[in-house]
Motif scaffolding. Structure first.
Motif, PDB file in Angstrom:
ATOM      1  N   ASN A 197      41.455  35.316  49.873  1.00 47.92           N
ATOM      2  CA  ASN A 197      41.418  34.237  48.665  1.00 47.92           C
ATOM      3  C   ASN A 197      42.088  34.369  47.475  1.00 47.92           C
TER       4      ASN A 197
ATOM      5  N   GLY B  81      43.954  34.195  42.489  1.00 49.48           N
ATOM      6  CA  GLY B  81      42.865  34.600  42.853  1.00 49.48           C
ATOM      7  C   GLY B  81      41.644  33.788  42.625  1.00 49.48           C
ATOM      8  N   GLN B  82      41.043  33.448  43.875  1.00 50.13           N
ATOM      9  CA  GLN B  82      39.846  32.478  43.665  1.00 50.13           C
ATOM     10  C   GLN B  82      38.505  33.359  43.727  1.00 50.13           C
ATOM     11  N   TRP B  83      37.479  33.248  42.749  1.00 50.27           N
ATOM     12  CA  TRP B  83      36.349  34.172  42.593  1.00 50.27           C
ATOM     13  C   TRP B  83      35.243  33.155  42.865  1.00 50.27           C
TER      14      TRP B  83
ATOM     15  N   ASP C 139      37.259  27.741  39.957  1.00 48.98           N
ATOM     16  CA  ASP C 139      36.656  29.124  39.762  1.00 48.98           C
ATOM     17  C   ASP C 139      37.927  30.022  40.278  1.00 48.98           C
TER      18      ASP C 139
ATOM     19  N   SER D  99      41.957  32.444  38.727  1.00 48.83           N
ATOM     20  CA  SER D  99      42.465  32.888  37.707  1.00 48.83           C
ATOM     21  C   SER D  99      43.900  33.278  38.136  1.00 48.83           C
TER      22      SER D  99
ATOM     23  N   TRP E  73      39.026  42.220  38.741  1.00 49.87           N
ATOM     24  CA  TRP E  73      38.321  41.095  38.196  1.00 49.87           C
ATOM     25  C   TRP E  73      37.620  41.725  36.927  1.00 49.87           C
TER      26      TRP E  73
ATOM     27  N   PHE F 199      34.797  40.093  34.136  1.00 49.05           N
ATOM     28  CA  PHE F 199      33.828  39.305  33.818  1.00 49.05           C
ATOM     29  C   PHE F 199      33.456  38.976  32.536  1.00 49.05           C
TER      30      PHE F 199
ATOM     31  N   LYS G 162      35.453  34.661  35.389  1.00 55.70           N
ATOM     32  CA  LYS G 162      36.044  35.932  35.577  1.00 55.70           C
ATOM     33  C   LYS G 162      37.702  35.764  35.257  1.00 55.70           C
TER      34      LYS G 162
ATOM     35  N   LEU H 124      41.462  37.527  35.711  1.00 60.68           N
ATOM     36  CA  LEU H 124      42.145  38.346  36.697  1.00 60.68           C
ATOM     37  C   LEU H 124      43.310  39.171  36.204  1.00 60.68           C
TER      38      LEU H 124
ATOM     39  N   GLU I 110      34.207  45.734  39.404  1.00 60.76           N
ATOM     40  CA  GLU I 110      34.492  44.748  38.219  1.00 60.76           C
ATOM     41  C   GLU I 110      34.278  45.431  36.919  1.00 60.76           C
TER      42      GLU I 110
END
Length: 263
Positions: free
Chosen positions: A37, A106-108, A114, A116, A149, A151, A162, A164, A204
């Motif tokens: 991702n 990055g896809q969270w 969603d 960052s 990550w 949060f 989130k 990155l 995280e």
């Protein structure tokens, strides 16, 4: 068409084709090994070659040019690759590469938003380097970096979001320095490979340290003054907490397990 004229046209066409092939710019290959991702795009920035003055159609001189690289498909499931020209004549003058800026996405979560971004960059040095032995294989420069990550909660309903961050790794494998990329020597770049290897930290961390308290079950969100206090700093109060929402809408009391009973 007369035979002599046909032969002349054929000869001229072949000469033009040969000339084009000889003027193709030298390149280096950029590769990025990325986690699931994740993807990497790049922008190559150029400056006028020594002694060159670049003039825009408006008549004004300009000193920068850019080429954007976005691989349509990864080379493998976890690798992106593109070739970066060392020179650029597309802007009407002779320009040379001065740096490569990278955007790491990055896809969270499942939604498109969603995600960052983090950045990195490589500068190009004109200082002479240790030259390669004749007929040797072009070098492969490998840069290892780690992303993490962080949060936080956002909005009146305290949805988890989130952020990155990507940094260099220290001698002991810990995240050490801001991800500034590195410096590359121009005289070693042609036909070489620059490789960025990205990993993701297993755990995280809170984006704001004094917002959360860690327990064996996970992280709890400090109450602050009341439920409407969006900053909600702990300020020494480690007994009063409030719930928050996961991206899927679940009401939770502990991150990342959501409830204290989950393992």
């Amino acid at each position: 068409m007369k035979p002599n004229l046909r032969a002349w046209l054929l000869s001229t066409s072949m000469s033009l084709l040969t000339g084009c092939s000889l003027t193709l710019p030298k390149t280096f290959t950029f590769q990025a090994d990325v986690p699931e991702n994740f993807t990497v795009t790049g922008t190559a920035n150029y400056k006028p070659a020594p002694g060159e003055t670049c003039i825009a159609p408006s008549g004004e001189a300009f000193t920068t040019g850019s080429l954007f690289f976005k691989p349509e498909q990864p080379k493998t499931a976890h690798q992106v690759e593109f070739k970066v020209p060392l020179t650029d004549d597309d802007h009407g003058c002779s320009m040379v590469l001065r740096g490569l800026k990278l955007m790491i996405e990055g896809q969270w979560g499942k939604r498109e938003l969603d995600m960052s971004l983090a950045s990195a960059g490589f500068s190009i040095s004109d200082e002479p380097s240790a030259h390669l032995v004749a007929n040797s294989t072009p070098p492969v420069r490998v840069f290892k970096r780690q992303c993490q990550w962080f949060f936080r909660t956002a909005g009146p309903k305290r949805f988890i979001r989130k952020i990155l961050q990507c940094k260099a790794l220290g001698a002991n494998g810990e995240m050490a320095k801001p991800m500034i990329g590195g410096r590359l020597h121009r005289d070693q770049l042609a036909d070489s490979t620059v490789k960025l290897v990205l990993s993701v930290a297993k755990e995280e961390e809170p984006a704001v340290g004094d917002n959360w308290v860690k327990f064996p079950q996970g992280w709890k969100r400090c109450m602050g003054e009341d439920l409407d206090d969006r900053d909600a700093f702990c300020l020494g109060n480690t007994t009063d907490f409030k719930n928050f929402k996961m991206p899927d809408g679940r009401d939770c009391t502990v991150y990342p397990n959501c409830t204290e009973q989950e393992q």
